[in-house]
Every structure is written in C-alpha cells, then in structure tokens.
Design an enzyme around this catalytic site. Structure first.
Site, PDB file in Angstrom:
ATOM      1  N   VAL D  22      66.034  68.262  -3.851  1.00 50.34           N
ATOM      2  CA  VAL D  22      66.704  67.168  -3.003  1.00 50.34           C
ATOM      3  C   VAL D  22      67.209  67.738  -1.764  1.00 50.34           C
ATOM      4  O   VAL D  22      67.121  67.378  -0.757  1.00 50.34           O
ATOM      5  CB  VAL D  22      67.762  66.478  -3.714  1.00 50.34           C
ATOM      6  N   LYS D  23      67.852  69.044  -1.746  1.00 44.53           N
ATOM      7  CA  LYS D  23      68.761  69.618  -0.800  1.00 44.53           C
ATOM      8  C   LYS D  23      67.608  70.171   0.194  1.00 44.53           C
ATOM      9  O   LYS D  23      67.862  69.838   1.522  1.00 44.53           O
ATOM     10  CB  LYS D  23      69.582  70.777  -1.141  1.00 44.53           C
ATOM     11  N   ILE D  27      66.366  68.563   4.192  1.00 50.76           N
ATOM     12  CA  ILE D  27      66.314  69.309   5.701  1.00 50.76           C
ATOM     13  C   ILE D  27      64.880  68.758   6.421  1.00 50.76           C
ATOM     14  O   ILE D  27      64.987  68.515   7.455  1.00 50.76           O
ATOM     15  CB  ILE D  27      65.971  70.769   5.334  1.00 50.76           C
ATOM     16  N   GLU D  41      57.045  71.900   5.076  1.00 55.45           N
ATOM     17  CA  GLU D  41      55.864  70.868   4.803  1.00 55.45           C
ATOM     18  C   GLU D  41      56.065  70.279   3.413  1.00 55.45           C
ATOM     19  O   GLU D  41      56.111  68.958   3.481  1.00 55.45           O
ATOM     20  CB  GLU D  41      54.452  71.634   4.756  1.00 55.45           C
ATOM     21  N   ASP D  73      63.776  83.963 -12.137  1.00 50.77           N
ATOM     22  CA  ASP D  73      63.019  82.733 -11.973  1.00 50.77           C
ATOM     23  C   ASP D  73      62.778  81.811 -12.900  1.00 50.77           C
ATOM     24  O   ASP D  73      61.783  80.909 -12.996  1.00 50.77           O
ATOM     25  CB  ASP D  73      61.767  83.268 -11.456  1.00 50.77           C
ATOM     26  N   GLU D 142      65.199  81.335  -8.157  1.00 50.49           N
ATOM     27  CA  GLU D 142      64.269  81.952  -7.257  1.00 50.49           C
ATOM     28  C   GLU D 142      63.420  80.974  -6.108  1.00 50.49           C
ATOM     29  O   GLU D 142      62.921  79.878  -6.768  1.00 50.49           O
ATOM     30  CB  GLU D 142      63.130  82.672  -7.940  1.00 50.49           C
ATOM     31  N   ALA D 154      47.735  81.744  -4.322  1.00 48.55           N
ATOM     32  CA  ALA D 154      48.730  82.369  -5.667  1.00 48.55           C
ATOM     33  C   ALA D 154      48.508  81.222  -6.548  1.00 48.55           C
ATOM     34  O   ALA D 154      48.542  81.758  -7.881  1.00 48.55           O
ATOM     35  CB  ALA D 154      50.063  82.046  -5.005  1.00 48.55           C
ATOM     36  N   ILE D 156      45.801  79.806  -7.865  1.00 55.45           N
ATOM     37  CA  ILE D 156      44.362  80.257  -8.258  1.00 55.45           C
ATOM     38  C   ILE D 156      44.790  81.675  -9.099  1.00 55.45           C
ATOM     39  O   ILE D 156      44.058  81.514 -10.158  1.00 55.45           O
ATOM     40  CB  ILE D 156      43.413  80.516  -7.370  1.00 55.45           C
TER      41      ILE D 156
END
Lengths: 210, 210, 210, 210
Positions: D22-23, D27, D41, D73, D142, D154, D156
C-alpha cells in the site's frame, strides 16, 4: 463421479461467482454514475465449502453424481438492499436478463412466506454458462436478495446453526426469534421512512407546480 | 493556505485511509486464521469530499489555515462489529497501539451517551504519521466503531441530512427516531443471544469437567 | 448521436472490460490451481479516454454516430505472456469461445507481420453482449496479446507518440527501433530457453524409460 | 522455536507485505495525481513459502530459532521501474524514510555488480515494526527494485532454478546468460531513449525561451 476431483469440480463455480459479482456490482456502479438511486447496496459471493456440500448432500440424500443438478447453492451470490422494496427491483433486473446471460430456473420468496425460524430472503436459482480452460459447463447458482437487517440476522443464525450442528437449544432459538422480530421491525420503520420521503417529495412537487 | 491545492492537500489523507484500512483488516484476517473470534466484521474508509470539508469548516467557523488541525474527520475509517460488546474490544486494540503506529488524541462515546437524533457510535480521534513523495506529515483521522445495526441507521440518517440540507422535516425525524429504537432493540436482542451462547458454553464446560 | 452522453455511452464498455478481465484471469487461476502451465502471465484492461476516442474518430474520419461500429478498441483487454508461443495458445482459447460468450469478428497478426515502427502484438476483435441497468447492447472490444517484452516496448512507444503528438523525431524513432530489436532478441532467447527445456525434458524421459 | 507454529509465525510478515505494498503504491498514485513522472511502474509482494524458508535455512545452515534474524526475505516487496535510472530514485525515496516508518539495515547493488548468472536487481533490507492482535514485532523485509526487463529475466531464472533444484544444465545456463545480455541490451536502449527525450526537451526549452 465416485471419487470427485474437488479442485477441478469447483473451478466453474468459482468462475461463476467471480463473473456474477462483477455483473451485479456493475449495476450499482452504473446507476450511481448516472446519478440515479441504486437498489443494490453491496454484493458478496462465495463457493460452498466441500464439507458443507458433503453435509448437505447427505442430509438431502443426494447421490454424489447428482450434486451439480440437485444442490443449487454451490455457487452463491448475495445482494444486499437498504429497503424491502428494493429487493423486488433487483428481482426485476434479474428477470429481464432471463434467456440472455443467465436463465432463471426457480424462485423462493421467503419474504412473503418467511421460515418458522424467522429467516427472510428472496432466492433466485439460475443456470449460468461457464467457459473454462478445460471446456464449457452450465452450472446452477443461487442469488440471495436481502435487506441489511435480514442479512445481519441470517449471518448470526448461520453461525449458531453451524456451532450447534443444526440443533440450536430452545432458549437461544427463542432469542433468535426475538431478534428476527426486531430486524423485521427495523425494516418496517425503514420502509415507512422511505414512504414519508416520497410523500414529502410529492407535496413539494404539488406546491412547486401551483 | 488561502488558495488550497486540494489535490495535494488530500494526498496524505488518502494514504492514511489506505494504510489504516489494511491495518484493521489485518487484525480480522489474523484472528480468523488463528481460529479465533474476530470482533471486526468489516472495515471501510473514505476521504471527506471537498464540498463537505468546506461546508463543515463554514458551519464550525474554522479558518481555512486550520482545517487540518480542527476538522478531525477528513480521513475517516469505519469498523463494523456484530455485537455492541465487540466495539469495546476494538477500542482496546486501538488503545494498545497508542504511541506505536498511531497516537490517540480523543474519544467520543456516543453509545453510552447517544445523540438526541438517535445516533450511536464510538469515535476515536487519532494522529497518524504519513510519508509521501513530497515529505512527511502528521494528520488527524477519525475511527468510527459501530454495530451493523448502528451503521445501517446512520447511513440512512446521513443521506436524509444531505437530502434535506440538515433540516430533516419533523415527521421524517420522528420515523428516524423510531428506526433508531428498532436498531437499538435489534442490538439488545443480539447481545442477549451472545449472552445465552456464553451461558450455554459454560454449562457445557461444567458438565464436561465433572 | 450528435451530442453524446459520454457517461452513459461508456457504461457498457466499462462493464465489458470488467467482465472480460475476470474471465481471462480465471483461465490463469484455473490452470495454476490444476498444477498446469498458464500461458497467461497477467491481464489488464481499460476503457479508451474520451479525448482519445475523439482524436481517433477525427483521424480515421469516422462519424460520431458510427463510433461504436468503427472504433474497435473503446473497450481494450491486454493479455501478457512469457513466451511468443503462448500467444497462439491464448488465441486458441479465444477461438474456442467463438459463438459462446463472445464472437470473434477479426484478427490482426502484428507478430508475423510487425509494423514498421517495430510494434508487435496479436489483436483479436470481438463482439461481446452486455446487459446494463438501462438495457442490452452488443459492443466491440479489442484483445491485445503480447509477450512481456513486446508490452514493455509498446508502453514506451505509446507514451512517446502521445508526447510528440504522433510525430516522434527521427533520432528517437531510430532509438525506438533499436529497442524493438533488443526486445525481439530477448523474446527469441526466451523461446530458445523454452526449446532447450523441452529437449532436456525429453532426454530425461527417454533415459528414465530405458 | 523447535516446533514452529507457522500460521502464527507468518502473520506479522503477511501484514508487513500488505502495508508496504500500500505504501509504495501510494507513491505512484500521488505522483500521477500531481501530474508528475512516477519512477514506480508497479509493485508486488509475497510471503516466502514455508518449504522455501526451510530449504533456505538448511542451505545457509541457519538454526530454526534464528530464521527471523538471518533470513531477510521472508517478507518480500518487488518494485518495477521503466528505466534503470528510476531504480536509484526509488532507493532515494526509501532512504528518506529511514528512521521514520522503516529502518534500512542493508543494501545489495546487483546492478553495478551483477551476479555471474546474469541476475541484476537492487535489494534494500529493512526492519519494519508490526502491530498484530497478538502483540508487536520488528520484522525484516527485502525490497527488490528492478526494471521490467530485469524482472522478466529473473522470473524465468527463478522457475528454472526451482525446476532443476538449483542445478540448471549447462546449455540452458548458457541460453539464460544470452537472455540476460538481451535484457541488459534492452535496458540500455531504453536508457538511451530516455536520454534522447531529455535532450529533445532541453532543445525545445532553449528555442522557446529565445
């Protein structure tokens, strides 16, 4: 269908719920965008849990191979309205679509004829065509149309039925009936407000035009 | 702040509403995932419309440069509960977070002290820190906590107030008061059911342990 | 249709976009749930902005009263795939639904025949029936099917076209062409990987069965 | 922590992912609303699957009681950008929030120093405070920041690593390296376009002001 692959069996029902939710939410959005009153307050949907399908098919003595034909609420849509009168407007919307994107196969008017428990709601059973990645299927779905007060009451009754395995103790059953009466009272007061507002508007129109 | 750039002014409020909705919805999700009862039924949020901010600041005689300090409900979160008792559990959750991700700056208990109109709700005013792409800001937000019946009634009252520009005609005002009584009655019946259920559970526990 | 009520005109297109997004996302969800490979990576949709509809009808010399018949992309759905081969699988899915919930009225294969600008995508134009609160309508919609690399490039080209009012300066046009080549190269390398994986799997199967 | 109650253990991570999504989405929304360019994006997020946490803790020889401190992560946020330059703008946004709603505890710049496999991305490890219905906790998360081309590659690589249990056969590894080169090429062409556009704008501004 002895050993049902539930994941696969439920896919068209899940798709139907998603599509029907979008369709009924769109009606609300359209009307609001056009500055008109929406009889639909909000829309929810769910696919029946496997355990509940099994419990219901056992209770109704439905063979496993007939559950898609005889259990009508595997896909369920719920439409909430502010006023009792709005329910019938929503039923009209559905009737107008009969033969187009859906087919009405039955209705149950538990508002005029409420259940002994106090349950009130309008049910429309439809047949709905679904295209999946694995082929096409016509499925049954149940659309429940209710006021917010009816929904509030029904939610509580449902969790109690579940809690007590459909054997709600008498004192709680009685309290539940009292709550149903209070919910009914609330709906009646709301309908009266709706009526007063219309009267007030008509008086205003008469005065304005003289 | 004579000429407010409203788009920019409202951005931190919009972010706050999004963040707070996620945070309160998470409480519900957590509890359900852990198999526990959730006092939160559902959560909604909205940023006050510019026209409503202007109307309120005029009515309360607030200078434009003070609206962020004196109008407390530009960011509004609404939490709906099944039972009146749940409202106080939610208030406790908020109190526990005081000084952590939010700061409580005031409460208004319109449940113990309901308004003459029949309005009932519990309001918590908080201060909430927001980081935007254009800098940081502490904003005020109002959290309204209600039962579904309270919410139902308040929604109707709000649209009537809006319709009649805060001058609801007497006969409609009276009907509205009757509806508030019916909503209150419904909440009381529900609390009784809740009480009965607890009693039933205790009786069961006593029997089981002997 | 001289003076179009745009709000009302666009409602069936908005509904179509919502319904079609749900339908194509469902295909992905189904396949993943069944543990199968999904040729659909993600799905987006949008209704064309009024200013863009006007600009396009002017450019193509379409009368206002014919825009619903001659402008095919007022409702637009975009389906993104990982591999070029997946695009044709998605096209097959759409063809199988022809005459069921949608009707295919045309295709444009800008993958075999890419545009001079470097644009690549597969377009399927469909007719789709919509039920609104104000009646029924068959509308046209364009489904664009692309790899992620094609989409990435097309997004940039679109914003440049918009920025330069369809007159992209030559040096930027050249850079854009180079980027299109790099995107094409990326897609080819990915297809090779896909091919290698299949080879590896076949070798493994042969070894396992001997 | 010998026998982890995973449902409960993962709750604060799930909340963190929801809040952080959400944060960062906010933006983007803010900038677009203000008519400014958004370096973001789109944003995705996920909590690491239990099987992957176990596999990683085994591979890195992390004791079960330290996984919340040593596996960074478990909560993962991914931010996608159009241009490589945008990545550093996003990193700046995060740095500005350091000590406010989050705390930066480390960065890994795999863009300047890409991995042998061809992997490129910018990682920021943060500490984030979470309030749950069961108490408060600071968790690690992360944030991966990438271009669309980096993300494509990445994705794939990740599925191949998973397929081949981290032992990707040499010919496929080579193809993957070629694809990484093509993705890098695409990003470079895009950066050039970005540069050309800026040049074109500056020339336009000079001409306009003389």
């Amino acid at each position: 269908m002895q050993n049902i692959d539930w994941e696969k069996f439920l896919i068209p029902y899940e798709n139907a719920v998603e599509e029907l939710k979008v369709k009924f939410k769109s009606i609300r959005n359209e009307l609001i965008k056009m500055g008109e009153y929406s009889p639909i307050e909000f829309v929810t949907g769910r696919v029946k849990k496997i355990s509940s399908i099994l419990e219901k098919s056992k209770r109704l003595e439905v063979d496993m191979e007939n559950i898609d034909k005889e259990i009508e609420d595997i896909a369920g849509i719920r439409i909430m309205c502010q006023f009792v009168e709005d329910i019938y407007t929503v039923v009209d919307y559905i009737s107008e679509r009969d033969g187009k994107d859906l087919k009405v196969v039955g209705v149950k008017d538990y508002i005029t004829n409420y259940k002994d428990s106090g349950y009130r709601s309008y049910h429309v059973i439809i047949e709905y065509p679904i295209q999946t990645a694995f082929g096409n299927k016509n499925i049954l779905a149940e659309i429940q149309i209710r006021t917010l007060a009816m929904n509030f009451w029904a939610t509580i009754e449902h969790s109690l039925k579940y809690k007590y395995k459909r054997q709600i103790p008498d004192p709680i059953q009685l309290r539940l009936k009292n709550a149903a009466d209070a919910a009914f009272q609330l709906d009646q007061e709301m309908s009266q407000i709706r009526h007063e507002i219309r009267q007030a508007q008509k008086m205003f129109e008469i005065r304005s035009s003289t």
